[in-house]
Structures are given as structure tokens and as C-alpha cells.
Design a protein around this motif. Structure first.
Motif, PDB file in Angstrom:
ATOM      1  N   VAL A 144       0.817  -1.213   0.000  1.00 52.58           N
ATOM      2  CA  VAL A 144       0.000   0.000   0.000  1.00 52.58           C
ATOM      3  C   VAL A 144       0.847   1.258   0.000  1.00 52.58           C
ATOM      4  O   VAL A 144       0.423   2.295  -0.527  1.00 52.58           O
ATOM      5  CB  VAL A 144      -0.983   0.005   1.192  1.00 52.58           C
ATOM      6  CG1 VAL A 144      -2.023  -1.068   1.012  1.00 52.58           C
ATOM      7  CG2 VAL A 144      -0.278  -0.140   2.504  1.00 52.58           C
ATOM      8  N   ASP A 145       2.051   1.199   0.567  1.00 50.88           N
ATOM      9  CA  ASP A 145       2.903   2.383   0.559  1.00 50.88           C
ATOM     10  C   ASP A 145       3.324   2.731  -0.869  1.00 50.88           C
ATOM     11  O   ASP A 145       3.351   3.907  -1.252  1.00 50.88           O
ATOM     12  CB  ASP A 145       4.127   2.165   1.452  1.00 50.88           C
ATOM     13  CG  ASP A 145       3.724   2.025   2.918  1.00 50.88           C
ATOM     14  OD1 ASP A 145       2.726   2.665   3.304  1.00 50.88           O
ATOM     15  OD2 ASP A 145       4.391   1.279   3.649  1.00 50.88           O
ATOM     16  N   LYS A 146       3.669   1.692  -1.654  1.00 54.44           N
ATOM     17  CA  LYS A 146       4.040   1.922  -3.042  1.00 54.44           C
ATOM     18  C   LYS A 146       2.850   2.466  -3.835  1.00 54.44           C
ATOM     19  O   LYS A 146       2.999   3.402  -4.630  1.00 54.44           O
ATOM     20  CB  LYS A 146       4.523   0.606  -3.660  1.00 54.44           C
ATOM     21  CG  LYS A 146       4.884   0.724  -5.127  1.00 54.44           C
ATOM     22  CD  LYS A 146       5.262  -0.629  -5.698  1.00 54.44           C
ATOM     23  CE  LYS A 146       5.438  -0.515  -7.200  1.00 54.44           C
ATOM     24  NZ  LYS A 146       5.528  -1.806  -7.838  1.00 54.44           N
ATOM     25  N   ILE A 147       1.679   1.920  -3.594  1.00 54.63           N
ATOM     26  CA  ILE A 147       0.466   2.378  -4.285  1.00 54.63           C
ATOM     27  C   ILE A 147       0.173   3.838  -3.912  1.00 54.63           C
ATOM     28  O   ILE A 147      -0.187   4.660  -4.762  1.00 54.63           O
ATOM     29  CB  ILE A 147      -0.737   1.467  -3.940  1.00 54.63           C
ATOM     30  CG1 ILE A 147      -0.508   0.059  -4.513  1.00 54.63           C
ATOM     31  CG2 ILE A 147      -2.041   2.047  -4.468  1.00 54.63           C
ATOM     32  CD1 ILE A 147      -1.521  -0.963  -4.065  1.00 54.63           C
ATOM     33  N   ALA A 148       0.371   4.181  -2.637  1.00 57.73           N
ATOM     34  CA  ALA A 148       0.123   5.554  -2.187  1.00 57.73           C
ATOM     35  C   ALA A 148       1.110   6.516  -2.834  1.00 57.73           C
ATOM     36  O   ALA A 148       0.732   7.623  -3.239  1.00 57.73           O
ATOM     37  CB  ALA A 148       0.209   5.633  -0.667  1.00 57.73           C
ATOM     38  N   ARG A 149       2.402   6.108  -2.932  1.00 57.04           N
ATOM     39  CA  ARG A 149       3.400   6.969  -3.581  1.00 57.04           C
ATOM     40  C   ARG A 149       3.044   7.199  -5.047  1.00 57.04           C
ATOM     41  O   ARG A 149       3.145   8.315  -5.559  1.00 57.04           O
ATOM     42  CB  ARG A 149       4.796   6.353  -3.465  1.00 57.04           C
ATOM     43  CG  ARG A 149       5.448   6.529  -2.105  1.00 57.04           C
ATOM     44  CD  ARG A 149       6.916   6.151  -2.128  1.00 57.04           C
ATOM     45  NE  ARG A 149       7.173   4.798  -2.613  1.00 57.04           N
ATOM     46  CZ  ARG A 149       7.164   3.701  -1.841  1.00 57.04           C
ATOM     47  NH1 ARG A 149       6.928   3.821  -0.548  1.00 57.04           N
ATOM     48  NH2 ARG A 149       7.407   2.519  -2.352  1.00 57.04           N
ATOM     49  N   GLU A 150       2.650   6.128  -5.731  1.00 55.06           N
ATOM     50  CA  GLU A 150       2.270   6.259  -7.142  1.00 55.06           C
ATOM     51  C   GLU A 150       1.049   7.165  -7.307  1.00 55.06           C
ATOM     52  O   GLU A 150       0.990   7.998  -8.223  1.00 55.06           O
ATOM     53  CB  GLU A 150       1.997   4.881  -7.738  1.00 55.06           C
ATOM     54  CG  GLU A 150       3.230   4.032  -7.929  1.00 55.06           C
ATOM     55  CD  GLU A 150       2.910   2.614  -8.390  1.00 55.06           C
ATOM     56  OE1 GLU A 150       1.705   2.285  -8.528  1.00 55.06           O
ATOM     57  OE2 GLU A 150       3.854   1.849  -8.600  1.00 55.06           O
ATOM     58  N   ALA A 151       0.063   7.010  -6.415  1.00 59.32           N
ATOM     59  CA  ALA A 151      -1.145   7.846  -6.495  1.00 59.32           C
ATOM     60  C   ALA A 151      -0.800   9.304  -6.221  1.00 59.32           C
ATOM     61  O   ALA A 151      -1.309  10.211  -6.906  1.00 59.32           O
ATOM     62  CB  ALA A 151      -2.195   7.350  -5.508  1.00 59.32           C
ATOM     63  N   ASP A 152       0.086   9.552  -5.230  1.00 57.09           N
ATOM     64  CA  ASP A 152       0.494  10.929  -4.934  1.00 57.09           C
ATOM     65  C   ASP A 152       1.247  11.535  -6.109  1.00 57.09           C
ATOM     66  O   ASP A 152       1.045  12.709  -6.451  1.00 57.09           O
ATOM     67  CB  ASP A 152       1.358  10.965  -3.666  1.00 57.09           C
ATOM     68  CG  ASP A 152       0.548  10.677  -2.410  1.00 57.09           C
ATOM     69  OD1 ASP A 152      -0.695  10.799  -2.473  1.00 57.09           O
ATOM     70  OD2 ASP A 152       1.164  10.327  -1.379  1.00 57.09           O
ATOM     71  N   ALA A 153       2.134  10.752  -6.730  1.00 52.64           N
ATOM     72  CA  ALA A 153       2.877  11.243  -7.887  1.00 52.64           C
ATOM     73  C   ALA A 153       1.927  11.545  -9.046  1.00 52.64           C
ATOM     74  O   ALA A 153       2.083  12.557  -9.753  1.00 52.64           O
ATOM     75  CB  ALA A 153       3.932  10.223  -8.318  1.00 52.64           C
ATOM     76  N   GLU A 154       0.936  10.693  -9.231  1.00 52.74           N
ATOM     77  CA  GLU A 154      -0.041  10.913 -10.308  1.00 52.74           C
ATOM     78  C   GLU A 154      -0.870  12.173 -10.051  1.00 52.74           C
ATOM     79  O   GLU A 154      -1.099  12.973 -10.957  1.00 52.74           O
ATOM     80  CB  GLU A 154      -0.953   9.685 -10.379  1.00 52.74           C
ATOM     81  CG  GLU A 154      -1.841   9.639 -11.605  1.00 52.74           C
ATOM     82  CD  GLU A 154      -2.620   8.334 -11.669  1.00 52.74           C
ATOM     83  OE1 GLU A 154      -3.863   8.428 -11.759  1.00 52.74           O
ATOM     84  OE2 GLU A 154      -1.996   7.259 -11.624  1.00 52.74           O
ATOM     85  N   GLU A 155      -1.276  12.373  -8.793  1.00 53.88           N
ATOM     86  CA  GLU A 155      -2.038  13.580  -8.453  1.00 53.88           C
ATOM     87  C   GLU A 155      -1.196  14.840  -8.632  1.00 53.88           C
ATOM     88  O   GLU A 155      -1.676  15.861  -9.123  1.00 53.88           O
ATOM     89  CB  GLU A 155      -2.546  13.502  -7.009  1.00 53.88           C
ATOM     90  CG  GLU A 155      -3.725  12.579  -6.827  1.00 53.88           C
ATOM     91  CD  GLU A 155      -4.215  12.549  -5.384  1.00 53.88           C
ATOM     92  OE1 GLU A 155      -3.920  13.500  -4.627  1.00 53.88           O
ATOM     93  OE2 GLU A 155      -4.890  11.588  -5.028  1.00 53.88           O
ATOM     94  N   ALA A 156       0.094  14.760  -8.243  1.00 56.13           N
ATOM     95  CA  ALA A 156       0.993  15.912  -8.393  1.00 56.13           C
ATOM     96  C   ALA A 156       1.193  16.236  -9.882  1.00 56.13           C
ATOM     97  O   ALA A 156       1.204  17.415 -10.275  1.00 56.13           O
ATOM     98  CB  ALA A 156       2.325  15.644  -7.710  1.00 56.13           C
ATOM     99  N   ALA A 157       1.347  15.204 -10.712  1.00 52.75           N
ATOM    100  CA  ALA A 157       1.517  15.425 -12.151  1.00 52.75           C
ATOM    101  C   ALA A 157       0.263  16.049 -12.754  1.00 52.75           C
ATOM    102  O   ALA A 157       0.348  16.966 -13.592  1.00 52.75           O
ATOM    103  CB  ALA A 157       1.852  14.106 -12.844  1.00 52.75           C
ATOM    104  N   LYS A 158      -0.897  15.573 -12.310  1.00 58.15           N
ATOM    105  CA  LYS A 158      -2.152  16.136 -12.820  1.00 58.15           C
ATOM    106  C   LYS A 158      -2.304  17.590 -12.388  1.00 58.15           C
ATOM    107  O   LYS A 158      -2.703  18.446 -13.189  1.00 58.15           O
ATOM    108  CB  LYS A 158      -3.330  15.310 -12.313  1.00 58.15           C
ATOM    109  CG  LYS A 158      -4.649  15.796 -12.856  1.00 58.15           C
ATOM    110  CD  LYS A 158      -5.809  14.971 -12.338  1.00 58.15           C
ATOM    111  CE  LYS A 158      -7.085  15.573 -12.886  1.00 58.15           C
ATOM    112  NZ  LYS A 158      -8.187  15.493 -12.005  1.00 58.15           N
ATOM    113  N   ALA A 159      -1.971  17.898 -11.138  1.00 53.47           N
ATOM    114  CA  ALA A 159      -2.067  19.274 -10.649  1.00 53.47           C
ATOM    115  C   ALA A 159      -1.103  20.185 -11.413  1.00 53.47           C
ATOM    116  O   ALA A 159      -1.445  21.315 -11.767  1.00 53.47           O
ATOM    117  CB  ALA A 159      -1.781  19.326  -9.155  1.00 53.47           C
ATOM    118  N   LYS A 160       0.116  19.675 -11.680  1.00 58.26           N
ATOM    119  CA  LYS A 160       1.090  20.467 -12.422  1.00 58.26           C
ATOM    120  C   LYS A 160       0.597  20.723 -13.848  1.00 58.26           C
ATOM    121  O   LYS A 160       0.715  21.843 -14.369  1.00 58.26           O
ATOM    122  CB  LYS A 160       2.441  19.739 -12.443  1.00 58.26           C
ATOM    123  CG  LYS A 160       3.534  20.518 -13.139  1.00 58.26           C
ATOM    124  CD  LYS A 160       4.837  19.778 -13.117  1.00 58.26           C
ATOM    125  CE  LYS A 160       5.895  20.578 -13.868  1.00 58.26           C
ATOM    126  NZ  LYS A 160       7.146  19.875 -13.989  1.00 58.26           N
TER     127      LYS A 160
END
Length: 187
Positions: A144-160
Motif C-alpha cells: 500500500v505504501d508503493k500504491i500511495a506513492r504512485e497515487a500521490d505522484a499521479e495527483e501531483a503530475a495532474k495538478a502540475k
């Protein structure tokens, strides 16, 4: 009247009648577009055309009358409507009419605090739901930690990408160096 007044009065009347005659003549004189119109010439032209039509003159007259009637019938039966009347404006009646600037500012601050409290409550509930899903994921054997990191990175990329899109739209709209408020995630 004085002895020599009659000839003067008659002259004045004579001049006045002449002025009226000249005025009326000018008013009744053909002018503009009507000065070239001669009804006798029009009637003579119609007689000539009527004679040239020969035996078909009544047929031509009937077809002409039918076409004219048809055109006017179509115009008469078409439905037309006037523009819609403007809407009636109803002003917001739940606010006091004569509020002071201080009252408006206090109400705006209270509304902003309520909005921020609501946003904090939604964020807290979202965090609780994420924690619940992480717990379920751990029991299922997922990282779940890896999944959370990937989701956070995806959200950051979308926000950018969203920020860049907004900045491009602002630049296209004529703003040379748009400065947006910094992201809450970056602070």
C-alpha cells in the motif's frame, strides 16, 4: 376708415391672396418622383399590352391573379411572434437592505470560516477512508505504501498539468507573466 385707407387695404388683401395662391400652387405642384408619373400614359400602356396578349389575355390575368393571391395568402398565414419580454428581476430578499460594510465583512468572514471548516471535515473523512483502504490492502497482501506513492505522484503530475494549462490560457489571453497562487501541496 380714413379716406385713402380702402385702396391700401385692397392692395394688402390682393397681395395676401397672391401669396396664398403661390403657396398652394407650390404645394399642389408635382415634385420629386411623382413629377414624371402620368396616369394617362400608364392607362394607354396597359391597353396596348392587353391588346397584344390576344386570346390568352384572360388566362394570363387569371394566372397573375392566382400567383398574387398565393403569395399574399402565404404571407398572411405565416406566424410571427414578437421578441420575448425581458425577464422580471427578483432581488435577493433574504439580506437586510441597508447593511453596513462592517456587517458585510463580518458575514463574509463567518461564511469563509464555515467553508474552511467544511473543507477540513471533508479532508479528515477522506483521510479516514484512505486509511481504511490501506488497512484492507495490507490484509490483502498489497504494498500500500508503493500504491500511495504512485497515487500521490499521479495527483501531483495532474495538478502540475492543470497549472500549466491555466498559465497557457492566461498567456493566450494576453497576460504576459501570470502568477498563480502557490499550490497548497508545495508549501
Amino acid at each position: 376708415m380714413a379716406e385713402g385707407a380702402w385702396p391700401v387695404a385692397l392692395c394688402a388683401v390682393w397681395v395676401a391672396l397672391g401669396a396664398v395662391r403661390a403657396y398652394m400652387g407650390a404645394m399642389l405642384k408635382r415634385s420629386g418622383i411623382w413629377k414624371d408619373a402620368n396616369p394617362t400614359g400608364m392607362v394607354a400602356d396597359f391597353k396596348l399590352v392587353w391588346k397584344q396578349a390576344g386570346h390568352n389575355r384572360w388566362r394570363i390575368a387569371a394566372v397573375s391573379a392566382a400567383c398574387t393571391f398565393g403569395v399574399f395568402y402565404l404571407m398572411f398565414t405565416q406566424e410571427g411572434s414578437a421578441p420575448h419580454p425581458p425577464p422580471k428581476v427578483t432581488w435577493i430578499s433574504v439580506l437586510k437592505e441597508h447593511r453596513t460594510d462592517a456587517e458585510i465583512e463580518a458575514e463574509n468572514l463567518a461564511n469563509q470560516k464555515a467553508k474552511e471548516a467544511y473543507a477540513r471535515e471533508i479532508a479528515r473523512r477522506d483521510k479516514d477512508v484512505r486509511e481504511l483502504y490501506k488497512t484492507i490492502g495490507r490484509y490483502s497482501g498489497m504494498d500500500v505504501d508503493k500504491i500511495a506513492r504512485e497515487a500521490d505522484a499521479e495527483e501531483a503530475a495532474k495538478a502540475k498539468a492543470d497549472r500549466e494549462r491555466v498559465e497557457q490560457n492566461l498567456k493566450a489571453g494576453g497576460i504576459a507573466n501570470p502568477k498563480l497562487a502557490p499550490d497548497a501541496a508545495q508549501q
